[in-house]
Every structure is written in C-alpha cells, then in structure tokens.
Motif scaffolding. Structure first.
Motif, short mmCIF file in Angstrom:
data_model
loop_
_atom_site.label_atom_id
_atom_site.label_comp_id
_atom_site.label_asym_id
_atom_site.label_seq_id
_atom_site.Cartn_x
_atom_site.Cartn_y
_atom_site.Cartn_z
N ARG A 247 9.58 9.10 -8.40
CA ARG A 247 8.54 8.17 -8.83
C ARG A 247 7.17 8.84 -8.77
NH1 ARG A 247 7.32 2.13 -6.29
NH2 ARG A 247 5.81 1.48 -7.90
N LEU A 248 6.97 9.70 -7.77
CA LEU A 248 5.72 10.42 -7.67
C LEU A 248 5.48 11.29 -8.90
CD1 LEU A 248 3.24 11.51 -6.10
CD2 LEU A 248 4.79 13.17 -5.02
N MET A 251 4.42 9.10 -11.78
CA MET A 251 3.05 8.63 -11.58
C MET A 251 2.04 9.75 -11.84
SD MET A 251 2.91 5.43 -10.94
CE MET A 251 3.90 4.04 -10.39
N THR A 418 -2.24 4.33 -11.29
CA THR A 418 -1.40 5.46 -10.88
C THR A 418 -2.09 6.30 -9.81
OG1 THR A 418 -2.30 6.72 -12.76
CG2 THR A 418 -0.20 5.62 -13.09
N TYR A 421 -1.41 5.18 -6.32
CA TYR A 421 -0.10 5.57 -5.80
C TYR A 421 -0.11 7.02 -5.32
CZ TYR A 421 4.94 6.32 -5.53
OH TYR A 421 6.20 6.62 -5.08
N ARG A 424 -1.86 8.34 -1.96
CA ARG A 424 -1.23 8.12 -0.65
C ARG A 424 -0.40 9.35 -0.31
NH1 ARG A 424 1.94 2.63 -0.05
NH2 ARG A 424 2.13 3.56 2.03
#
Length: 439
Positions: A247-248, A251, A418, A421, A424
């Motif tokens: 998912r990273l 993104m 995005t 996200y 982090r």
C-alpha cells in the motif's frame, strides 16, 4: 529518523575492521553486484567519498537539461524541422514517457551492471543523444535521438536515491538536498541559457548540442570513482519483488504522480493562463521564472528539514501554500499579486525533494529504496503526463479555465491525502513481509 539511516546494513555481516586484509587486495575493483551490496556499517564511510558526491551533483545537473533546453527554443526547432503542432505536443510528452519507461528498467540494470557503470553509460548515451538530436535531419530522427538524450534523467531518477541510501545512510537529507538543488539549478540554467546561446550562435542546433558538454563532464567522476569492495559474506542487493502488493508503494506512486502532474501543468500552461488574463508574453514568462527561482532555495532546506523535523510537519507547511496559490492564480491571475501566487506555487511544489527524501526514509535497505523508487516513479510519471494533456483537451473543448483549475484542486487534494499516509513512519519491506502472495 535515525532508525532509517542505519537500517540498511545487515547486522550479521562482518565489519571491515575484522575482515582479512588480503580480501581488498584480491578484489580492488568489485564486480557490479558488489557495488550495490548492503554494506556493514563500518564500511559505508570508506565507500562514500568526495568523488561520489561530485558524481551525484554533476549528474543531477544534467537530468533535465535535455527537456528544458528544447522548451526554450521550441518555435525555432519546429520551424527548422517543419514539425507539426501534434508532433510538438508529442515532443513535450516524450520526457514523461521516457522517465516512466526507462526508469522501470533501472533497478534491473543496476543489479546487472552496478551504479557506477549504469550512470556512466546513461550519461554517455545522453551526450551522444544530445548531439545527434541537434543535428537530426528530420523529425522522426529528432524524436528517436531525444530518447537517448533523456536516458540519464530516466535512469538517474531511480538510481540516485538508491546510491544515496547505500553509501550515505546517515546523510540522506544532506545528499538529497545536494541532488534536488542541483537538479533545480540545471533545469533553470538550461531554460534560461538556451535562447541566448541560440541568439549568439545564430543556430538552434548548436544551442541544443551545447548541453552535451556538461553531460560529458559529469561522466568523469563516475570513471574515477572506485567503490570499496564489499566484505566477505556480504550479500548483493537482490530484487525486492511484489512492490505492487504494498500500500505504501501505491501511495507513493499517487503522491509522486499528483505532485509531478501539478508541476507539469504549471510549467506548460501558466504563461497561457496569464496571457488570457491580459498579461504580456514577457511578463508571463517572468512569472514562471519566479516559480523556478523560489524553488531553488526551498529545495535546499526541504530534505534537511524532512530528516530533522520529520516528514509530516515539513509536508504540512508546504501543502499550506497550495490553497492560496491555486485560488489566487484562478481568481486574480494577471493582477498585481500574481508574483505572490507564483512564489507560493514555488514553495508548494517543493514537495518534490521531500518525496525524493522519502524514497530513502521509507525503505530499510537499498533494495527497498530501488523497488519503491522504480514503482512510484514509473507509474507516477504516467499520471503526471496525463495532467497537461487533460488541461489542453478540456480547455480546447470549453475555452474556460474553470475545469482545469478544478483538476488542479483535485490533484492537490490527492497529494494531501496520500502525503498524510506516507509521512507516517512505515517501510515497504515490512508491508511486503506481511502481505499475502497473490495467487
């Protein structure tokens, strides 16, 4: 983020201080795979020298000169080659396609040949392509040789973050500052100098070919640099498969694509927008120059602040400039405060060096940086290239700037979402280790 800086070295690899002395003598120049091996912590300082710093800086200066030098004298190029408007549109889109396509092969080429040979070959291809393109007898060959001229930028976009992660794990912010700042300077110098060179020489072909010289100079440090051999037992960087399951990674792709799309829209359409608002061509061009000038000093501090403050606070400060910039250009473009809106855009679009820094900070290893950078940039550039095309298509249908500015606003919202996200603390290796294999 000190944990990011030290995570690239496997803990069980032997330290250089305890390695046998004869190992270095037997392998004074390592094979390509050893150049990108995860080094033990003690060997990183020895491997990273001023020659490598010079190589990164000089290479970065050339990564956009093939793009902006053509844009500066596009009218002369079109006239000299009899290039149609449709082909000229393809020429302006070609860099994005090259960055996406060639960049996808960069990790495989780096594993096969090593970063030293890869960058040397890319810069050599760029030098030859710049000269061949400039003296191409027809449009078809001009486009073909343009791909060679764009090789260094396409390869370097992916390779440089990996080199920084591998050889400067404790100096990611500083090295990304040098890289992104020199990239911005090279972009601006080529855009500003090509037309005067053409005027002095009286030859647009010479003005384009002249940019082969700094590309040749940039090859020298890579030929002279000799990376320290990896210690016995150090495994070379292997391919990190399955980036599409992270998912990273997705993104980062959307983040990179949204930011680049905004930048390409501004570079391609700002002067047209301001001219429609009644500003002269010269004044509109100077406003675009304001954006570029502001980007240079901001690019100096953003990577350092990203490491020192953390990505989230730096990102939020930059993003705060987008709403007033978009609203100001939309509602007050061509007015007395146009310079302010363009300056705010210059600050906001400096999210780009922050993203470059995150390629190193969101991976634990050079292999992770390579996978993340390649995946995000290849797909992101395709998204970026669709932005200016969409603006031109919509404006051609409506003859109104309402929809294009709405698109710009949507891209800014996507960038913000995005960015929240990826700023982090998370790592692509961790996500892939937890993801279930497909099929």
């Amino acid at each position: 983020m000190t944990t990011d800086a030290t995570a690239s070295a496997p803990s069980d690899a032997p330290d250089s201080d305890t390695a046998p002395d004869h190992a270095a003598l037997e392998h004074p120049v390592p094979p390509p795979a050893a150049e990108i091996a995860d080094p033990p912590p003690g060997r990183v300082v020895a491997a990273a020298g001023w020659m490598l710093v010079a190589g990164v800086v000089l290479a970065a200066f050339n990564f956009r000169t093939a793009v902006t030098s053509v844009g500066a004298i596009l009218a002369e190029v079109r006239g000299g080659l009899g290039m149609s408007e449709t082909v000229a549109g393809l020429l302006t889109t070609l860099p994005v396609l090259a960055f996406a396509g060639l960049g996808a092969f960069a990790p495989r080429l780096a594993r096969r040949f090593g970063p030293r040979m890869l960058l040397t070959g890319a810069l050599l291809a760029m030098s030859a392509g710049l000269v061949a393109r400039a003296y191409a007898p027809n449009t078809a060959l001009f486009l073909l040789f343009s791909l060679f001229a764009l090789a260094a930028g396409a390869i370097g976009n992916v390779a440089i973050p990996v080199i920084v992660k591998r050889y400067f794990p404790d100096r990611i912010g500083v090295m990304t500052t040098l890289y992104s700042t020199t990239l911005a300077v090279g972009t601006a110098v080529a855009a500003a100098s090509t037309a005067p060179i053409e005027h002095l020489a009286g030859d647009w072909r010479f003005a384009l070919a002249a940019w082969a010289l700094p590309a040749v100079i940039a090859i020298v440090p890579w030929l002279l640099w000799r990376p320290a051999p990896a210690a016995p037992g150090t495994a070379p960087v292997s391919h990190l498969p399955g980036a599409h399951r992270s998912r990273l990674a997705w993104m980062m792709l959307l983040l990179f694509g949204a930011q680049s799309a905004i930048a390409y829209i501004l570079m391609g359409w700002t002067t047209t927008i301001l001219a429609a608002d009644g500003m002269s061509a010269a004044a509109a061009g100077s406003m675009l120059g304001v954006l570029t000038i502001v980007q240079i000093p901001v690019s100096v501090v953003v990577p350092i602040l990203t490491v020192r403050w953390g990505p989230r606070p730096t990102f939020l400060v930059l993003m705060a400039c987008y709403p007033p910039a978009i609203a100001g250009l939309w509602l007050g473009g061509g007015g007395a405060l146009t310079w302010l809106w363009m300056a705010l855009f210059g600050v906001a679009t400096s999210v780009f060096p922050l993203i470059l820094t995150l390629f190193g900070l969101r991976a634990r290893t050079p292999a992770g940086t390579s996978a993340l950078s390649s995946f995000a940039q290849s797909g992101g550039y395709l998204l970026a290239g669709s932005g200016p095309l969409a603006v031109g298509w919509v404006y051609g249908l409506t003859f109104s700037w309402t929809v294009p500015f709405t698109l710009l606003s949507v891209l800014a919202v996507l960038l913000f979402a995005t960015g929240l996200y990826v700023t982090r603390e998370r790592y692509i290796e961790d996500e892939l280790s937890q993801a279930k294999p497909v099929g």
